[in-house]
Scaffold this motif. Structure first.
Motif, mmCIF file in Angstrom:
data_model
loop_
_atom_site.group_PDB
_atom_site.id
_atom_site.type_symbol
_atom_site.label_atom_id
_atom_site.label_comp_id
_atom_site.label_asym_id
_atom_site.label_seq_id
_atom_site.Cartn_x
_atom_site.Cartn_y
_atom_site.Cartn_z
ATOM 1 N N ALA A 61 0.752 -1.364 0.017
ATOM 2 C CA ALA A 61 0.067 0.023 0.145
ATOM 3 C C ALA A 61 0.799 1.262 -0.236
ATOM 4 N N THR A 62 0.304 2.316 -0.362
ATOM 5 C CA THR A 62 1.228 3.607 -0.041
ATOM 6 C C THR A 62 0.765 4.131 1.343
ATOM 7 N N GLY A 63 1.548 5.232 1.655
ATOM 8 C CA GLY A 63 1.192 5.753 3.210
ATOM 9 C C GLY A 63 -0.085 6.111 3.565
ATOM 10 N N HIS A 64 -0.984 6.252 2.716
ATOM 11 C CA HIS A 64 -2.610 6.619 3.048
ATOM 12 C C HIS A 64 -2.791 5.176 3.611
ATOM 13 N N GLY A 65 -2.446 4.083 3.303
ATOM 14 C CA GLY A 65 -2.626 2.623 3.915
ATOM 15 C C GLY A 65 -2.248 2.663 5.186
ATOM 16 N N ALA A 66 -1.021 3.003 5.589
ATOM 17 C CA ALA A 66 -0.592 3.046 6.762
ATOM 18 C C ALA A 66 -1.640 3.818 7.696
ATOM 19 N N TRP A 67 -1.742 4.996 7.102
ATOM 20 C CA TRP A 67 -2.846 6.064 7.749
ATOM 21 C C TRP A 67 -4.063 5.033 8.514
ATOM 22 N N GLU A 68 -4.619 4.367 7.378
ATOM 23 C CA GLU A 68 -5.909 3.839 7.435
ATOM 24 C C GLU A 68 -5.791 2.641 8.345
ATOM 25 N N TYR A 88 -1.092 20.424 4.794
ATOM 26 C CA TYR A 88 -1.641 19.682 4.004
ATOM 27 C C TYR A 88 -1.807 18.202 4.478
ATOM 28 N N PHE A 89 -0.466 17.539 4.789
ATOM 29 C CA PHE A 89 -0.813 16.128 5.084
ATOM 30 C C PHE A 89 -1.168 15.765 6.433
ATOM 31 N N GLY A 90 -1.062 16.676 7.417
ATOM 32 C CA GLY A 90 -1.589 16.863 8.861
ATOM 33 C C GLY A 90 -3.091 16.849 8.653
ATOM 34 N N VAL A 137 0.057 13.127 14.815
ATOM 35 C CA VAL A 137 1.137 14.243 14.373
ATOM 36 C C VAL A 137 1.985 13.950 12.917
ATOM 37 N N THR A 138 2.320 15.167 12.313
ATOM 38 C CA THR A 138 3.150 14.833 11.150
ATOM 39 C C THR A 138 4.549 15.059 11.463
ATOM 40 N N HIS A 139 5.420 14.142 11.455
ATOM 41 C CA HIS A 139 6.962 14.620 11.717
ATOM 42 C C HIS A 139 7.328 15.651 10.877
ATOM 43 N N CYS A 140 7.568 15.265 9.688
ATOM 44 C CA CYS A 140 8.081 16.184 8.630
ATOM 45 C C CYS A 140 6.387 16.509 7.680
ATOM 46 N N GLU A 141 6.060 17.772 7.578
ATOM 47 C CA GLU A 141 5.218 18.297 6.777
ATOM 48 C C GLU A 141 5.781 18.488 5.521
ATOM 49 N N THR A 142 5.567 17.479 4.583
ATOM 50 C CA THR A 142 6.173 17.376 3.201
ATOM 51 C C THR A 142 5.895 18.601 2.287
ATOM 52 N N SER A 143 4.632 19.080 2.610
ATOM 53 C CA SER A 143 4.212 20.372 1.717
ATOM 54 C C SER A 143 4.951 21.691 1.997
ATOM 55 N N VAL A 168 2.236 8.810 14.846
ATOM 56 C CA VAL A 168 3.323 9.744 14.103
ATOM 57 C C VAL A 168 3.330 9.224 12.609
ATOM 58 N N ASP A 169 3.070 10.313 11.598
ATOM 59 C CA ASP A 169 3.228 10.249 10.365
ATOM 60 C C ASP A 169 4.755 10.351 10.076
ATOM 61 N N ILE A 170 5.578 9.403 9.744
ATOM 62 C CA ILE A 170 6.753 9.477 9.382
ATOM 63 C C ILE A 170 7.198 9.332 8.083
ATOM 64 N N ILE A 171 6.032 9.544 7.125
ATOM 65 C CA ILE A 171 6.179 9.130 5.810
ATOM 66 C C ILE A 171 7.398 9.818 4.893
ATOM 67 N N SER A 172 7.604 11.090 5.296
ATOM 68 C CA SER A 172 8.730 11.989 4.484
ATOM 69 C C SER A 172 10.000 12.021 5.487
ATOM 70 N N SER A 173 10.064 11.511 6.593
ATOM 71 C CA SER A 173 10.984 11.715 7.578
ATOM 72 C C SER A 173 11.780 10.399 7.674
ATOM 73 N N GLY A 191 5.116 4.948 8.064
ATOM 74 C CA GLY A 191 5.865 5.454 7.028
ATOM 75 C C GLY A 191 5.417 4.727 5.595
ATOM 76 N N ALA A 192 6.590 4.893 4.673
ATOM 77 C CA ALA A 192 6.191 4.615 3.357
ATOM 78 C C ALA A 192 7.610 4.363 2.620
ATOM 79 N N SER A 193 7.464 3.614 1.554
ATOM 80 C CA SER A 193 8.878 3.096 0.890
ATOM 81 C C SER A 193 9.336 4.168 -0.108
ATOM 82 N N GLN A 194 8.581 5.135 -0.648
ATOM 83 C CA GLN A 194 9.304 5.824 -1.712
ATOM 84 C C GLN A 194 9.929 7.364 -1.559
ATOM 85 N N LYS A 195 10.409 7.379 -0.089
ATOM 86 C CA LYS A 195 11.265 8.695 -0.004
ATOM 87 C C LYS A 195 12.575 8.149 0.430
ATOM 88 N N GLY A 196 12.759 8.358 1.693
ATOM 89 C CA GLY A 196 14.009 8.148 2.272
ATOM 90 C C GLY A 196 14.615 6.848 2.254
HETATM 91 C C1 PLP Z 1 4.028 13.425 5.167
HETATM 92 C C2 PLP Z 1 2.986 12.707 4.523
HETATM 93 N N1 PLP Z 1 2.148 11.936 4.739
HETATM 94 C C3 PLP Z 1 1.376 11.217 4.004
HETATM 95 C C4 PLP Z 1 1.782 11.245 2.624
HETATM 96 C C5 PLP Z 1 0.830 10.244 1.791
HETATM 97 O O1 PLP Z 1 1.555 9.206 1.337
HETATM 98 P P1 PLP Z 1 1.059 8.167 -0.032
HETATM 99 O O2 PLP Z 1 1.399 9.193 -1.137
HETATM 100 O O3 PLP Z 1 2.321 7.370 0.073
HETATM 101 O O4 PLP Z 1 -0.045 7.648 0.058
HETATM 102 C C6 PLP Z 1 2.679 11.912 2.058
HETATM 103 C C7 PLP Z 1 3.005 11.748 0.550
HETATM 104 O O5 PLP Z 1 3.790 12.571 -0.034
HETATM 105 C C8 PLP Z 1 3.405 12.680 3.011
HETATM 106 O O6 PLP Z 1 4.715 13.203 2.317
#
Ligand code: PLP
Length: 396
Positions: A61-68, A88-90, A137-143, A168-173, A191-196
């Motif tokens: 799944a993408t990061g949204h899956g880990a959220w859900e 945005y992501f928070g 909480v979003t560790h790194c707010e990627t936006s 904690v959302d660590i998707i981009s940290s 977290g998710a696979s496509q960043k760090g």
């Molecule tokens: C901080 C953060 N949270 C959530 C997401 C959503 O992750 P995904 O696009 O893998 O579902 C992203 C994607 O860029 C993100 O940067």
């Protein structure tokens, strides 16, 4: 995308040749011993990057899956959630919670200076009946490239004695910024696979504390694909919700080996150094008054830097020119920063000369687009890269 583009989108990021080669292998039985050994190595490797001894689950799944997954495994309809959103992501994660019938309230922080920890403490104190069940909480707010100090969030919760779970959302940290799941008392790290981790999009992760695992037994939201108890056997993931993505695991195994070889501390230091170099360049450009760093230096991310155009628009055109004429792929603005900002990712696979090339490409683009910038930015970046790395800001 051709190989010779400097690809600086904040995800997906550049995939190392070694990882791509690892994925160019024949498929194996996803129920067989060889694959199970790969999964075990990957779970241990992700745990090391999260700095946790707790169970880790990996989802196709993408990061949204880990959220859900975190929401549906932990909460019941009507549960109260407090989101310390700074962008945005928070906001997105809080919206997700609402869609599952949770009462999510956003304690909006400042997009440029981050979470308001005093207001957070007050909100927890006001919750005398302990109705709040989870803090998002979003560790790194990627936006924006603004960080939240997770250790401080935990300290605020402990100082008030609030029992909510800390998610904690660590998707981009993940793999870019210092993060200590166990030391900081984090209950869920998503977290998710496509960043760090320098991998293709398609895997996401959660580290799950013992307290969260216990709470998941009482939670009443429906869950099927994301059901932790169907995936964990004796605290370790043994099953997947369907066919396991064998090739993504080949890639993950290789990227985790690369991380172990370079060393997590060295990687985090490299990210801080590159981020400081980008900020030094943007600060120099900003002396001419047409571009600015978006977030305050105290909260600036080691993974991504957002640059704002003071004229209020034109960032999309600048991005298009950067790609077409200078082969630099920049990230765009998100939410109300669309066309007002562009983002330079400095996460994952990257080396210093590439970073300087990217900054040179942005300069050439700005010159072409008639955006004034202070001179000397490349020298500022180069000398920052050569200087000893600044110490960790947000960690103990
Ligand atoms: C901080 C953060 N949270 C959530 C997401 C959503 O992750 P995904 O696009 O893998 O579902 C992203 C994607 O860029 C993100 O940067």
């Amino acid at each position: 995308m051709s190989e010779d583009v400097f690809f600086q989108n904040p995800g997906p990021t550049n995939i190392p040749f070694r990882v791509m080669e690892a994925m160019r292998r024949p498929v194996i039985d996803f129920r067989g011993t060889a694959f199970r050994e790969i999964v075990a190595e990957c779970i241990d490797g992700v745990g090391k990057v999260l700095r946790t001894q707790d169970p880790v689950i990996i989802y196709p799944a993408t990061g949204h899956g880990a959220w859900e997954a975190a929401l549906v495994n932990l909460f019941s309809p009507g549960d109260e959630i407090l989101s310390l959103s700074i962008g945005y992501f928070g906001n997105g994660w809080a919206q997700y919670a609402k869609q599952f019938g949770l009462k999510a309230t956003i304690l909006q922080g400042h997009p440029q200076t981050g979470v308001d920890y005093e207001a957070f403490a007050e909100a927890l104190k006001a919750d005398g009946g302990r109705a709040i069940k989870g803090i998002l909480v979003t560790h790194c707010e990627t936006s924006t490239g603004a960080m939240t100090d997770i250790k401080r969030v935990r300290e605020v919760m402990d100082s008030v004695g609030h029992p909510a779970l800390l998610l904690v959302d660590i998707i981009s940290s993940l793999g870019c910024a210092d993060f200590r799941m166990d030391d900081w008392g984090v209950d869920i790290a998503a977290g998710a696979s496509q960043k760090g981790l320098m991998l293709a999009t398609g895997l996401s992760f959660t580290g799950i504390s013992a307290k969260a695992l216990e709470q998941s037994k009482q939670a009443k939201l429906p869950r099927a694909y994301w059901n932790w108890s169907a995936m964990l056997v004796d605290g370790r993931q043994q099953n997947f919700p369907g066919t396991a993505p064998v090739h993504l695991f080949y890639g993950l195994q290789e990227s985790l080996r690369m991380i172990a070889e370079e060393g997590l501390d060295a990687i985090l230091q490299r990210h801080r150094s590159y981020a400081a170099a980008v900020r030094a360049a943007v600060a120099t450009w900003s002396t001419a008054g047409q571009v600015q760093l978006y977030v305050a230096p105290e909260v600036a991310s080691p993974a991504v830097t957002a640059v704002i155009l003071t004229q209020g628009s034109g960032a999309e055109r600048l991005r298009a020119t950067a790609l077409a004429d200078y082969k630099v792929q920049l990230g765009g603005g998100l939410g109300d920063l669309v066309d007002r900002s562009f983002r330079i990712a400095h996460m994952g696979k990257l080396h210093a000369s590439q970073l300087l090339g990217v900054l040179a490409g942005v300069e050439m683009t700005m010159a072409q687009e008639g955006i004034a910038f202070g001179s000397g930015a490349l020298e500022a970046a180069r000398s920052t890269l050569a200087a000893p790395t600044e110490p960790l800001r947000l960690a103990s």
